[in-house]
Design an enzyme around this catalytic site. Structure first.
Site, short mmCIF file in Angstrom:
data_model
loop_
_atom_site.label_atom_id
_atom_site.label_comp_id
_atom_site.label_asym_id
_atom_site.label_seq_id
_atom_site.Cartn_x
_atom_site.Cartn_y
_atom_site.Cartn_z
N TYR A 1 8.17 -15.50 16.86
CA TYR A 1 8.27 -16.68 15.99
C TYR A 1 7.40 -17.79 16.56
O TYR A 1 7.51 -18.11 17.74
CB TYR A 1 9.73 -17.15 15.91
CG TYR A 1 9.89 -18.45 15.15
CD1 TYR A 1 10.30 -18.45 13.83
CD2 TYR A 1 9.58 -19.68 15.75
CE1 TYR A 1 10.42 -19.64 13.12
CE2 TYR A 1 9.69 -20.86 15.04
CZ TYR A 1 10.10 -20.84 13.73
OH TYR A 1 10.20 -22.01 13.03
N GLU B 1 4.87 -22.59 9.82
CA GLU B 1 5.69 -21.58 10.50
C GLU B 1 5.14 -20.18 10.23
O GLU B 1 4.76 -19.87 9.11
CB GLU B 1 7.12 -21.68 9.97
CG GLU B 1 8.11 -20.76 10.63
CD GLU B 1 9.49 -20.87 10.00
OE1 GLU B 1 10.31 -21.66 10.48
OE2 GLU B 1 9.74 -20.16 9.01
#
Ligand code: GDP
Ligand code: MN
Length: 374
Positions: free
Chosen positions: A101, A186
Site C-alpha cells: 500500500y 493512493e
C-alpha cells in the site's frame, strides 16, 4: 472531486507510474475487443467510486475475450454498493507476488502532506494494524525526496531492483499529489510481479477549490440523481439513510439540526442547506424534492436572517396547494418577517414552533407514528 480508477490511472501514467495495459468502456462489445488486444487472462473492474469492490463482486477475472464481454454485460447498468456502474475497466491480469500500500494525503493536524505505506497491501488501509503502517510527513518546500522513498521502501522489507522501482513510484506519487492539488493519491495494491512494479488500483481525489487551476483534469459529477438535481438548483444537498427529511437555512444550521435530531432519537434522511435568501420558487421545489424521497416526516428549521420567514411560509403553502402535504411537516420559524410568516402559516393550517428543541422533539414523535407511505 473523486476520479474513477481508470481516470486516476491515466493521470498516474502521465507522471510515469506503471499501470496495467487495458482500457475502459461502457460497451460489452468494446470490452471484448480490449480483452482480445490484451491477450491472455484479463480482469474486468467495475468503475464505481466505492471502496472494497473486490469483496463486493466488482472485480472479476476472465480467461477469454468472450467471457470478458459476458462479465461486462452483467456488470454494466447493475449496482455495486448502491452505485450504478456506467463503465468497466478491462486490464491484463497480473501475476501477484506481493501487494503493498502507498498513499499520500493531508495530515490536517500537522498541516502537511503525509506519506502512508504498508507491506499489508490489498486490504483497506483502515483495517491494517497501526504497527504495520509507516508514516512520513512531507515538507512542501522540499517535497518527497529520494532518500525518503528509499527509506520507506526498506521499512516495507523490500530489496533489490524492485525496491528501487517502488521508491520511484513513491516519488512520482507525490508529484501527482502536488501537481494535481490532490487531497488523496493512493495505490492499493501496488503490485510486485516478478521484476515489475505496477499500480493495480488507483485513487485520486482533487481539492474542489483547486479545480479552477486544472482545466487539463477530467471532470467527474458526483452524487445520486436526486443530489445532482438539487445541486443544479444551486443548493447543497446530501442524501442520508434516515427517514426524517430536513431543510434548514445555512450549512451550520443544517448540521446543528441533524445533531439535535439524532440526539432526540430521530434519523435524518438528508442534509439540505436551503441557502440564504433563496426565493419562494426554489424553496418550494426543494421541499417537493424532499417529499419525493418519501420521508416519514419533514422538519423545516429556519432562523431567518437574509432568508425571510414569509417567503418560507409561501413556499410551504405552495407545496401544500400542489401536493396536499402527504406527510407531517414540523416547522420552526423565527427571524426576519417572522410575524407575517407565522400568521400566513396559521391561515393555511400549519403550526410553527419558536425553538429548535420543541420542533425537533415534535418531528421525532410525528415520524414515530404510522408510515404515511404504506
Ligand atoms: P478494490 O477492492 O476496490 O480496492 O479493488 P482493487 O482493484 O484493489 O482489487 C481488489 C483485489 O483484487 C486486489 O487486492 C487483488 O488481490 C485482486 N486483483 C485486482 N487486480 C488483479 C490482477 O490483475 N491480478 C490478480 N491476481 N489479482 C488482482
Ligand atoms: Mn484497491
Amino acid at each position: 472531486m473523486k476520479l474513477y480508477e481508470y481516470l486516476a490511472k491515466g493521470i498516474m501514467s502521465k507522471f510515469g507510474i506503471p499501470v496495467p495495459r487495458g482500457g475502459a468502456t461502457d460497451d460489452p462489445a468494446e470490452a471484448e475487443r480490449i480483452a482480445a488486444s490484451i491477450g491472455g487472462e484479463v480482469v474486468v473492474k467495475a468503475q464505481a467510486l466505492v471502496g472494497g469492490r473486490g469483496k463486493a463482486g466488482g472485480i472479476k477475472f476472465a480467461d477469454s475475450p468472450a467471457r470478458a464481454r459476458e462479465i461486462a454485460e452483467t456488470m454494466l447498468g447493475s449496482e455495486l454498493k448502491g452505485v450504478r456502474i456506467e463503465k468497466v475497466l478491462i486490464e491484463e491480469k497480473l501475476k501477484i507476488d506481493k501487494e503493498v500500500y502507498v498513499g499520500i494525503t493531508v495530515d490536517t493536524r500537522k498541516a502537511r502532506p503525509v506519506l502512508i505505506a504498508s507491506s499489508s497491501g490489498g486490504m483497506e488501509i483502515e483495517e491494517v494494524p497501526e504497527k504495520e503502517i509507516v508514516r512520513r510527513l512531507i515538507e512542501p518546500p522540499w517535497g518527497l525526496e529520494g532518500f525518503m522513498g528509499r527509506e520507506v521502501t526498506r521499512r516495507l522489507g523490500l530489496s533489490g531492483p524492485v525496491a528501487g522501482r517502488v521508491a520511484d513510484v513513491i516519488i512520482r506519487l507525490y508529484q501527482v499529489f502536488a501537481g494535481c492539488d490532490a487531497e488523496l493519491t493512493e495505490i492499493n495494491p501496488l503490485v510486485i510481479s516478478g521484476d515489475r512494479v505496477i499500480a493495480a488500483d488507483a485513487r485520486l481525489n482533487v481539492d474542489d477549490d483547486a479545480l479552477y487551476k486544472h482545466p487539463e483534469l477530467p471532470r467527474v459529477e458526483e452524487g445520486t440523481p436526486t443530489e445532482l438535481r438539487v445541486k443544479s438548483m444551486g443548493l447543497s444537498y446530501v442524501e442520508l439513510d434516515g427517514d426524517i427529511a430536513v431543510m434548514a437555512n445555512g450549512a451550520g444550521m443544517a448540521m446543528a439540526t441533524l445533531d439535535v435530531l439524532q440526539r432526540y432519537g430521530g434519523r435524518p434522511a438528508n442534509f439540505l442547506d436551503a441557502g440564504g435568501g433563496a426565493s419562494v420558487e426554489p424553496m418550494a421545489e426543494a421541499i417537493g424534492i424532499l417529499l419525493s424521497t418519501k420521508p416519514k416526516a419533514i422538519l423545516v428549521n429556519i432562523f431567518g436572517g437574509i432568508t425571510r420567514c414569509d417567503d418560507v411560509a409561501r413556499a410551504l403553502i405552495k407545496v401544500k396547494e400542489t401536493t396536499g402535504f402527504p406527510v407531517p411537516v414540523v416547522i420552526r420559524l423565527v427571524g426576519t418577517n417572522e410575524e407575517e410568516g407565522v400568521s400566513l402559516l396559521r391561515e393555511h393550517g400549519f403550526e410553527a414552533y419558536r425553538t429548535m428543541d420543541e420542533a425537533t422533539r415534535a418531528v421525532v414523535e410525528a415520524a414515530g407514528r404510522a408510515n404515511p407511505w404504506q
